[in-house]
Design a protein around this motif. Structure first.
Motif, short mmCIF file in Angstrom:
data_model
loop_
_atom_site.label_atom_id
_atom_site.label_comp_id
_atom_site.label_asym_id
_atom_site.label_seq_id
_atom_site.Cartn_x
_atom_site.Cartn_y
_atom_site.Cartn_z
N UNK A 56 11.18 57.63 26.28
CA UNK A 56 12.44 56.92 26.09
C UNK A 56 13.07 57.06 24.73
N UNK A 57 12.62 58.02 23.94
CA UNK A 57 13.16 58.21 22.60
C UNK A 57 14.19 59.34 22.52
N UNK A 58 14.43 60.01 23.63
CA UNK A 58 15.47 61.04 23.72
C UNK A 58 16.20 60.82 25.04
N UNK A 59 17.51 61.10 25.09
CA UNK A 59 18.30 60.79 26.28
C UNK A 59 18.00 61.72 27.45
N UNK A 60 17.56 61.16 28.56
CA UNK A 60 17.35 61.95 29.77
C UNK A 60 18.69 62.10 30.48
N UNK A 61 19.20 63.32 30.52
CA UNK A 61 20.51 63.55 31.12
C UNK A 61 20.41 64.13 32.52
N UNK A 62 19.20 64.36 32.98
CA UNK A 62 19.01 64.84 34.35
C UNK A 62 17.55 64.87 34.70
N UNK A 63 17.27 64.82 36.00
CA UNK A 63 15.89 64.85 36.45
C UNK A 63 15.25 63.49 36.47
N UNK A 64 13.94 63.47 36.68
CA UNK A 64 13.21 62.21 36.82
C UNK A 64 11.90 62.25 36.06
N UNK A 65 11.48 61.09 35.59
CA UNK A 65 10.14 60.86 35.06
C UNK A 65 9.48 59.84 35.98
N UNK A 66 8.37 60.23 36.61
CA UNK A 66 7.66 59.33 37.50
C UNK A 66 6.29 59.00 36.91
N UNK A 67 5.96 57.73 36.92
CA UNK A 67 4.65 57.28 36.48
C UNK A 67 3.94 56.67 37.69
N UNK A 70 6.19 56.43 40.75
CA UNK A 70 7.41 55.63 40.73
C UNK A 70 8.29 56.03 39.56
N UNK A 71 9.61 56.18 39.80
CA UNK A 71 10.52 56.51 38.70
C UNK A 71 10.48 55.43 37.62
N UNK A 72 10.48 55.85 36.37
CA UNK A 72 10.48 54.87 35.28
C UNK A 72 11.90 54.39 35.03
N UNK A 73 12.00 53.21 34.45
CA UNK A 73 13.31 52.60 34.24
C UNK A 73 13.98 53.13 32.98
N UNK A 74 15.29 52.99 32.93
CA UNK A 74 16.09 53.28 31.73
C UNK A 74 16.78 52.00 31.29
N UNK A 75 16.52 51.46 30.13
CA UNK A 75 15.49 51.91 29.19
C UNK A 75 14.09 51.57 29.71
N UNK A 76 13.08 52.13 29.06
CA UNK A 76 11.70 51.87 29.45
C UNK A 76 11.39 50.39 29.29
N UNK A 77 10.61 49.84 30.22
CA UNK A 77 10.26 48.42 30.13
C UNK A 77 8.90 48.23 29.47
N UNK A 79 6.14 47.13 30.65
CA UNK A 79 5.01 47.60 31.46
C UNK A 79 4.76 49.09 31.24
N UNK A 80 5.85 49.85 31.08
CA UNK A 80 5.69 51.28 30.82
C UNK A 80 4.94 51.50 29.50
N UNK A 81 5.36 50.78 28.45
CA UNK A 81 4.72 50.98 27.15
C UNK A 81 3.31 50.42 27.08
N UNK A 82 2.97 49.53 27.98
CA UNK A 82 1.57 49.11 28.07
C UNK A 82 0.70 50.27 28.56
N UNK A 83 1.30 51.14 29.35
CA UNK A 83 0.53 52.22 29.98
C UNK A 83 0.69 53.58 29.31
N UNK A 84 1.81 53.80 28.63
CA UNK A 84 2.09 55.11 28.04
C UNK A 84 2.41 54.92 26.56
N UNK A 85 1.62 55.53 25.71
CA UNK A 85 1.81 55.43 24.27
C UNK A 85 1.85 56.82 23.65
N UNK A 86 2.49 56.91 22.48
CA UNK A 86 2.67 58.20 21.82
C UNK A 86 2.04 58.18 20.43
#
Length: 256
Positions: A56-67, A70-77, A79-86
């Motif tokens: 969620x740190x760069x603008x997704x202008x097309x396509x999908x990210x599924x976790x 399930x498609x992830x929300x825009x902006x990321x919620x 719950x997403x950051x509980x599961x995905x870290x950078x």
């Protein structure tokens, strides 16, 4: 089987006035649970932008990210950051210079409402090979390798299942790189983590990843297995040039 992380036709564009830069152009890949997937390419190929788009740190202008299917929300919620870290490339820039390590590790716990923070911080520091004496230190008092261990601890303290690793050792001295890679290997094995690793270093990718994608100009050039990479079995000229530029590299021999 549902992939842990599924990227479908991902596109990222940046605009500056009338100009448009297509940084990622239709990239797709799947990462199964517990796997380690590499993305390689020269500087400007779009590989780091892929990671930033996923989290969620760069603008997704097309396509999908599924976790987990399930498609992830825009902006990321949350719950997403509980599961995905950078984990970012530069441990010198990713830690606030005026915050103690205790504060660095406390903030994500407070944001996500975790209790027993003292125990979690002590455990996180121990898990990355740092003792309690580092808890109230400042980043400038730590070496580069120690700072990157703190960055890994910060990413893991929420107990995520996916780590996005953006050149996690490239800013470190060669003597320290293997230590951090060993740490990441051990944590993945112990916790069943899923990794997506961006690197320009083919030795790092060969050591860490079972499968990899080669990128150029925002697009996928080739997908290879670790065995393909180690045997030099490239089918595309660009990949062959990358291999030639890294001629003489060998998979890292690291000790536990």
């Amino acid at each position: 089987m549902t992939a842990h992380l599924d990227i479908r036709d991902l596109r990222v564009s940046f605009h500056s006035g009338a100009e448009r830069v297509d940084a990622v152009r239709g990239v797709s890949f799947r990462v199964e649970r517990g796997a380690s997937y590499g993305i390689v390419g020269e500087s400007g190929s779009g590989k780091s932008t892929v990671l930033r788009a996923i989290c969620g740190l760069a603008p997704v202008t097309g396509g999908e990210v599924l976790f987990e299917g399930r498609p992830v929300s825009e902006p990321r919620d949350a719950a997403f950051y509980r599961n995905v870290q950078m984990v970012f490339q530069d441990p010198y820039a990713s830690l606030h210079p005026r915050h103690t390590i205790d504060r660095v590790l406390s903030e994500p716990l407070a944001i996500h409402g975790f209790k027993d923070r003292d125990k979690r911080i002590e455990t996180a520091l121990r898990d990355v090979g740092l003792g309690p004496r580092f808890r109230f230190a400042y980043p400038h008092q730590l070496s580069g390798g120690q700072r990157q261990r703190v960055a890994v601890a910060r990413a893991l303290i929420l107990e995520p299942t996916v780590l996005l690793l953006d050149e996690p050792t490239s800013a470190l001295d060669a003597s320290i790189q293997a230590e951090v890679l060993n740490l990441l290997d051990r944590l993945r094995a112990e916790r069943g983590l899923t990794y997506v690793l961006v690197s320009h270093d083919l030795a790092v990718v060969a050591h860490m990843c079972e499968q990899l994608m080669v990128m150029q100009h925002g697009q996928t050039v080739e997908v290879m297995t670790r065995a393909d990479l180690q045997a030099g079995r490239a089918t595309q000229d660009y990949t062959r040039r990358l291999l030639a530029a890294s001629e003489g590299y060998t998979p890292m021999e690291t000790s536990a």
